[in-house]
Structures are given as structure tokens and as C-alpha cells.
Design an enzyme around this catalytic site. Structure first.
Site, PDB file in Angstrom:
ATOM      1  N   ALA A 268       5.120  -7.471  -4.323  1.00 60.15           N
ATOM      2  CA  ALA A 268       3.842  -7.201  -3.235  1.00 60.15           C
ATOM      3  C   ALA A 268       3.553  -5.838  -3.372  1.00 60.15           C
ATOM      4  CB  ALA A 268       4.513  -7.662  -2.079  1.00 60.15           C
ATOM      5  N   ALA A 269       3.575  -5.049  -4.543  1.00 58.83           N
ATOM      6  CA  ALA A 269       3.110  -3.764  -4.661  1.00 58.83           C
ATOM      7  C   ALA A 269       1.536  -3.752  -4.735  1.00 58.83           C
ATOM      8  CB  ALA A 269       3.819  -2.952  -5.699  1.00 58.83           C
TER       9      ALA A 269
ATOM     10  N   ARG B 125      -9.599  -5.808  -4.803  1.00 58.20           N
ATOM     11  CA  ARG B 125     -10.944  -6.735  -4.566  1.00 58.20           C
ATOM     12  C   ARG B 125     -11.159  -7.324  -3.306  1.00 58.20           C
ATOM     13  NH1 ARG B 125     -10.178 -10.275  -9.394  1.00 58.20           N
ATOM     14  NH2 ARG B 125      -7.967  -9.487  -9.469  1.00 58.20           N
TER      15      ARG B 125
ATOM     16  N   LYS C  93      -2.923  -6.281   0.726  1.00 51.79           N
ATOM     17  CA  LYS C  93      -3.308  -7.763   0.534  1.00 51.79           C
ATOM     18  C   LYS C  93      -2.371  -8.663   1.066  1.00 51.79           C
ATOM     19  CE  LYS C  93      -3.299  -9.310  -3.953  1.00 51.79           C
ATOM     20  NZ  LYS C  93      -3.816  -9.658  -5.267  1.00 51.79           N
TER      21      LYS C  93
ATOM     22  N   ASN D 248       1.662 -18.863 -17.931  1.00 58.55           N
ATOM     23  CA  ASN D 248       3.026 -18.056 -17.003  1.00 58.55           C
ATOM     24  C   ASN D 248       2.297 -18.124 -15.433  1.00 58.55           C
ATOM     25  OD1 ASN D 248       5.252 -16.928 -16.131  1.00 58.55           O
ATOM     26  ND2 ASN D 248       4.414 -14.831 -16.602  1.00 58.55           N
TER      27      ASN D 248
ATOM     28  N   TYR E 121      -9.205 -19.221  35.761  1.00 52.41           N
ATOM     29  CA  TYR E 121      -8.395 -18.399  34.980  1.00 52.41           C
ATOM     30  C   TYR E 121      -6.815 -18.392  35.724  1.00 52.41           C
ATOM     31  CZ  TYR E 121      -5.995 -14.521  32.963  1.00 52.41           C
ATOM     32  OH  TYR E 121      -5.031 -13.621  32.538  1.00 52.41           O
TER      33      TYR E 121
ATOM     34  N   ASN F 241      -4.421 -11.093  38.285  1.00 53.06           N
ATOM     35  CA  ASN F 241      -3.180 -10.728  37.710  1.00 53.06           C
ATOM     36  C   ASN F 241      -3.130  -9.262  37.387  1.00 53.06           C
ATOM     37  OD1 ASN F 241      -4.851 -11.459  35.698  1.00 53.06           O
ATOM     38  ND2 ASN F 241      -3.248 -11.371  34.270  1.00 53.06           N
ATOM     39  N   TYR F 242      -4.313  -8.824  37.507  1.00 48.61           N
ATOM     40  CA  TYR F 242      -4.311  -7.485  36.781  1.00 48.61           C
ATOM     41  C   TYR F 242      -5.011  -6.384  37.683  1.00 48.61           C
ATOM     42  CZ  TYR F 242      -5.147  -3.839  33.111  1.00 48.61           C
ATOM     43  OH  TYR F 242      -5.226  -2.590  32.336  1.00 48.61           O
TER      44      TYR F 242
HETATM   45  C1  UD1 Z   1       1.076 -11.506 -14.422  1.00 48.53           C
HETATM   46  C2  UD1 Z   1       2.056 -11.926 -15.447  1.00 48.53           C
HETATM   47  C3  UD1 Z   1       1.202 -13.067 -16.354  1.00 48.53           C
HETATM   48  C4  UD1 Z   1       0.848 -14.335 -15.417  1.00 48.53           C
HETATM   49  C5  UD1 Z   1       0.192 -13.925 -14.158  1.00 48.53           C
HETATM   50  C6  UD1 Z   1      -0.011 -14.757 -13.146  1.00 48.53           C
HETATM   51  C7  UD1 Z   1       3.306 -10.010 -16.127  1.00 48.53           C
HETATM   52  C8  UD1 Z   1       3.196  -8.875 -17.207  1.00 48.53           C
HETATM   53  N1  UD1 Z   1       2.194 -11.153 -16.331  1.00 48.53           N
HETATM   54  O1  UD1 Z   1      -0.122 -11.097 -14.803  1.00 48.53           O
HETATM   55  O2  UD1 Z   1       2.139 -13.390 -17.388  1.00 48.53           O
HETATM   56  O3  UD1 Z   1       0.321 -15.183 -16.227  1.00 48.53           O
HETATM   57  O4  UD1 Z   1       0.935 -12.767 -13.371  1.00 48.53           O
HETATM   58  O5  UD1 Z   1      -0.757 -14.488 -12.344  1.00 48.53           O
HETATM   59  O6  UD1 Z   1       4.098 -10.239 -15.285  1.00 48.53           O
HETATM   60  N2  UD1 Z   1       3.221  -5.960  -9.037  1.00 48.53           N
HETATM   61  C9  UD1 Z   1       3.809  -5.157  -8.509  1.00 48.53           C
HETATM   62  N3  UD1 Z   1       4.240  -3.974  -9.008  1.00 48.53           N
HETATM   63  C10 UD1 Z   1       3.914  -3.662 -10.356  1.00 48.53           C
HETATM   64  C11 UD1 Z   1       2.688  -4.575 -10.953  1.00 48.53           C
HETATM   65  C12 UD1 Z   1       2.637  -5.798 -10.401  1.00 48.53           C
HETATM   66  O7  UD1 Z   1       4.477  -5.273  -7.393  1.00 48.53           O
HETATM   67  O8  UD1 Z   1       3.913  -2.668 -11.003  1.00 48.53           O
HETATM   68  C13 UD1 Z   1       2.955  -7.267  -8.396  1.00 48.53           C
HETATM   69  C14 UD1 Z   1       1.626  -7.567  -7.902  1.00 48.53           C
HETATM   70  O9  UD1 Z   1       1.270  -7.128  -6.640  1.00 48.53           O
HETATM   71  C15 UD1 Z   1       1.392  -8.865  -8.017  1.00 48.53           C
HETATM   72  C16 UD1 Z   1       2.478  -9.462  -9.008  1.00 48.53           C
HETATM   73  O10 UD1 Z   1       3.403  -8.267  -9.255  1.00 48.53           O
HETATM   74  O11 UD1 Z   1       1.739  -9.576  -7.010  1.00 48.53           O
HETATM   75  C17 UD1 Z   1       1.669  -9.676 -10.502  1.00 48.53           C
HETATM   76  O12 UD1 Z   1       1.092  -8.578 -10.849  1.00 48.53           O
HETATM   77  P1  UD1 Z   1      -0.553  -8.538 -11.731  1.00 48.53           P
HETATM   78  O13 UD1 Z   1      -0.913  -7.226 -11.770  1.00 48.53           O
HETATM   79  O14 UD1 Z   1      -1.292  -9.398 -10.625  1.00 48.53           O
HETATM   80  O15 UD1 Z   1      -0.116  -9.180 -12.969  1.00 48.53           O
HETATM   81  P2  UD1 Z   1      -1.280 -10.198 -13.911  1.00 48.53           P
HETATM   82  O16 UD1 Z   1      -1.557  -9.173 -14.884  1.00 48.53           O
HETATM   83  O17 UD1 Z   1      -1.784 -10.945 -13.134  1.00 48.53           O
END
Ligand code: UD1
Ligand code: MG
Length: 450
Positions: free
Chosen positions: A10-11, A16, A23, A172, A351, A371-372
């Protein structure tokens, strides 16, 4: 069965979304995106759960600790790719041995059954499993490269794929589960010699296959692994969640007259033979008993509603509203942090905040608990079978004993003993014929002016 550990990536900043909020903290159905992922993952009872966040995302930790106290947080300073993010979580897992499942924090529709399927797919023969889906438009996703017999060989990222590979629509999802025995040694071998210059977690597949490990493939529908990158996608996730909750409510024995106008939270619980009229909103923390009627245009959050209660139309129940069995809360009545006992009624324009209303008491139209005092909140305690006349102001802290009667229009500033009458009213000044004389005078004056 081996123990399970969860890593949530979740980094991502979520540029966007155009938001100051990370996010994964955006909400759908009253729960953060991360909250949805953690709730779905809870089904496999992870021994440890590590959330990888970016710098300056303290609120993710603060928020999440409320609902998932056992979650741990690690910060990925530089966003060097999904493999690097997983590496960041290693310290928090110590020397954990078992199955590690990696999910994304911005993929909130993942189902508990899929998480369980993924962790269950990791065996001695196949120490790694990936979750694929058939994409309508595979653009942007990693493609699954298979041998003709179906054996998984690699995941190829879009930017690194050949034109032939780009035609593959089996993609994937990002969810993988893998034995800790092979994860850490293979992760150390991942290089960043690719189009993005990132450490791709997806390279694990090729490395595992090359080392002779079997890689299991599970498949799910595309909608389940839909990621949220934009506000429009957030709205789409909300729509899909609400459709599911409406169906679950109806399957469970609730009548929804216009289901498409009723909005639930992820944690709303509903009894049987409940009728929900159109345009009702449930925020987080609502439980509804059996045989409850919720009439149109009611807004309800953080409330418990007892069996047989009638709520609305146009009622507002705020956090801490505890509505007893068979109680009635009518139009334009707001209840906050108040316990309304069995059979009590507040039917119009009131209320009731920081209060208790005893069983079978009747709260007249326009009654307000004051109440306040501008600094602190105070309690109003109303006993059982009390009659509160219309337009009463109860200035808290104040207590009204059982069976008391309060005359309409009173301002109650002292405790009222049980079975007493309390009345604050100036004497009625009644003058026979006054209005008729007044009209005559006014009419005569108006005539003399023209
Ligand atoms: C990734 C997958 C891809 C897959 C797609 C599905 C990889 C290399 N690719 O691509 O195969 O089809 O997701 O949506 O894994 N994140 C971090 N740190 C980082 C990079 C990413 O925490 O350094 C987190 C992002 O916040 C996100 C997730 O990992 O929640 C996926 O990263 P994102 O950059 O969206 O990967 P995609 O290019 O979409
Ligand atoms: Mg992505």
C-alpha cells in the site's frame, strides 16, 4: 496446515485520486479500501499481517489500528517496485515460517474465499500460487506465460512483453501466495533490469519455475481484482459492493422496496422480516433487529435498532443511538448517544442527545435535550412511562423520574421527581373581544391614510 502471514502492499500515493488522503484510506461502503482487504484476509486467520506504506502515511496506521489492532506497519521509503516493497516487510515478520500471501491494498473486492483458495494452493509440490484473471482489455497488466501443457513459466509485464505476449489475455492479479522457504532466497535474486528499472515481484514466477518449483494458478473474475486508481473506479467499486450487500440483505429476509436506493456499509447487520423503504442510508456500525421497519429518507450510522422498532420516515440516528424493541422514532427526529428503551416514542421533530428515555415514555413533538453548554456535554435521564409535552427543553444535566408529566412548552432546569407534574409557563392572559376591537382600530387607521 502451515501458518499464514499476510503482506499488504500500500505504498502507492494514488496520484490520480488527486487527494491529500493516501489512496488506500479512501472509503467504499463505509470502510477504507485497506479495511476491505484486511477484512477479506482475516478469513485465513493470519499469524501476522504487515502493511507496507509509503512515507508520510501515518494516518493509514492510525486508522487501521482501530479495526485491526494486530496489524503491523512498515514504511517503504523509495518506491522501487513490488519486490522491494515485500522485502521491506521482512523485518516485521521475523523468522516466520509458513505461507505468505501478498495482496494489494487498493484491490478491495477480493473475496475471503479467494484468499483461502490462494493460501490453500501452496503445497510441498507447488510452493507458490498466483491468481490470474481473463481481462477484457489486458493492457497494462502482467501477462501469464504458460507452456502448452498449462505449466506457468513467467509473468511478463506489459512494457517488457513482445507483441505476441501482449496478445495473451490471461493476466496477473498481483495476489500471490508462497512458502517462506522459497520466498526470501528467490526475492534476493530479483534484478531491476527491466523497462521500469523496478524490482518486480512478478519475477518470482520465472525464478521459481527455473528452480524446478511448481507454480499453481487460480483464476477469478476480473471484477474481483479490479484496482482503484481514480475516483471513477472508486465509485464503480462502491456500486459493485452495494449491489452485493443489497442482494445479501434480501437473501437474508429483508424487503427492500427500491434496492437501488438503499446504501449499506460493509458491517451493516440485518435481522429477518425487516422492511426498508426507498432512499435509506446506513453508515458504519449499524445493527438492525428482526421485524424492524425503516421508512423512507432515513440516515442511520453507529446505531443499534431493536426488534420491532419503527424508524422514520426522515429519521436521523447518529452514533450511540440504541433503540429498544418496539420503540418508534419518527420524522425529523435526531438521536445521538442515547438509549431509547422498549416501546418509547419520539415521533416528531426532536433532538435527543446524551440521554436515556425509559420504557414506554412519550416524547412530544419539538422536545429538545439541551445537552451542550458550550463547553461540555451533559446527560438527560428520563424514566419509564414519562409524558414529555410538546416543545419541552430539557436543560441537562437533568433527571425526570418515572411516570412524571411535563407540560407542553416547559423549560426543565431541575430534576423532576417520579409521578410529579412539571410546568414552566406564564399565566394565560385572556381578554374577551380584544382581537375584534384591535382589527377595527387598525382598519380605521388604514382608511384615514388613503
Ligand atoms: C502490478 C503487477 C502486474 C499486475 C498488476 C495488477 C508487478 C511488477 N506487476 O503492476 O503484473 O498485472 O499489478 O494490477 O508487480 N507498490 C508498493 N511499492 C512499490 C510499488 C508498488 O507498495 O514500490 C504497491 C502499489 O501501491 C500497489 C501495488 O503495489 O498497491 C501494485 O503496484 P502498481 O504500481 O500498481 O503495479 P502495476 O504496474 O499495476
Ligand atoms: Mg496497478
Amino acid at each position: 496446515m502451515s501458518e499464514i502471514a499476510l503482506i499488504v502492499l500500500a505504498a502507492g500515493k494514488g496520484t490520480r485520486m488527486k487527494s491529500a488522503l493516501p489512496k488506500v484510506m479512501h472509503r467504499a461502503a463505509g470502510r477504507s479500501l485497506l479495511g476491505h482487504v484486511l477484512a477479506a484476509s482475516a478469513v485465513v486467520k493470519p499469524h501476522a499481517a504487515v502493511v507496507v506504506t509509503g512515507p508520510d502515511m501515518e494516518e493509514v496506521e492510525r486508522e487501521t489500528k482501530h479495526s485491526f489492532p494486530s496489524a503491523q506497519f512498515t514504511v517503504q521509503k523509495d518506491r522501487n517496485g513490488t519486490a522491494h516493497a515485500v522485502q521491506t516487510a521482512r523485518g516485521a515478520l521475523g523468522d516466520f515460517k509458513g505461507t505468505i500471501i501478498v495482496v494489494y491494498g487498493d484491490v478491495p473486492l477480493i473475496r475471503p474465499e479467494t484468499i483461502a483458495l490462494m493460501t490453500g494452493s501452496v503445497t510441498a509440490d507447488q510452493p507458490m500460487a498466483i491468481l490470474g484473471f481473463r481481462a477484457i482489455d489486458p493492457k497494462g497488466y502482467g501477462r501469464l506465460i504458460q507452456r502448452p501443457d498449462g505449466k506457468i513459466l513467467a509473468i511478463r509485464e506489459e512494457l517488457d512483453a513482445t507483441p505476441e505476449e501482449r496478445k495473451i489475455n490471461l493476466c496477473n492479479s498481483g495476489v500471490i501466495s508462497i512458502s517462506s522457504d522459497i520466498l526470501w532466497p528467490l526475492l534476493a535474486k530479483i534484478r531491476n533490469d527491466n523497462a521500469k528499472g523496478e524490482y518486480y515481484l512478478t519475477d518470482l514466477v520465472e525464478l521459481a519455475a527455473a528452480a524446478g518449483h511448481g507454480v499453481a494458478l487460480a483464476e477469478c473474475p476480473e471484477s474481483e481484482v479490479m484496482g482503484v486508481n481514480t475516483r471513477a473506479q472508486l465509485a464503480e467499486v462502491e456500486r459493485l459492493l452495494q449491489d452485493g450487500y443489497r442482494k445479501t440483505a434480501m437473501d437474508g429476509g429483508a424487503t427492500l422496496i427500491a434496492p437501488e436506493t438503499v446504501f449499506f456499509s460493509a458491517d451493516t447487520t440485518i435481522g429477518t422480516d425487516v422492511v426498508i423503504e426507498p432512499n435509506v442510508y446506513f453508515g458504519p456500525g449499524v445493527s438492525i433487529g428482526d421485524n424492524v421497519s425503516i421508512m423512507a429518507f432515513s440516515h442511520i450510522e453507529g446505531a443499534r435498532i431493536g426488534n420491532g422498532a419503527k424508524i422514520g420516515p426522515y429519521a436521523r440516528l447518529r452514533p450511540g443511538a440504541d433503540i429498544g424493541a418496539d420503540a418508534h422514532i419518527g420524522n425529523f427526529v435526531e438521536i445521538k448517544n442515547a438509549k431509547i428503551d422498549q416501546g418509547a416514542k419520539a415521533n416528531h421533530l426532536s433532538y435527543i442527545g446524551d440521554a436515556r428515555v425509559g420504557a414506554k415514555s412519550n416524547i412530544g413533538a419539538g422536545t429538545i435535550t439541551c445537552n451542550y453548554d458550550g463547553f461540555e456535554k451533559h446527560l438527560t435521564d428520563i424514566g419509564a412511562e414519562v409524558f414529555v409535552g410538546s416543545n419541552t427543553a430539557l436543560v441537562a444535566p437533568v433527571k425526570v423520574g418515572d411516570g412524571a408529566n411535563i407540560g407542553a412548552g416547559s423549560v426543565i432546569t431541575r430534576d423532576v421527581p417520579a409521578h410529579a407534574l412539571a410546568l414552566t409557563r406564564g399565566p394565560l392572559d385572556l381578554r374577551e373581544g380584544w382581537a375584534a376591537k384591535y382589527r377595527e382600530i387598525k382598519k380605521a387607521r388604514k382608511k384615514s391614510k388613503v
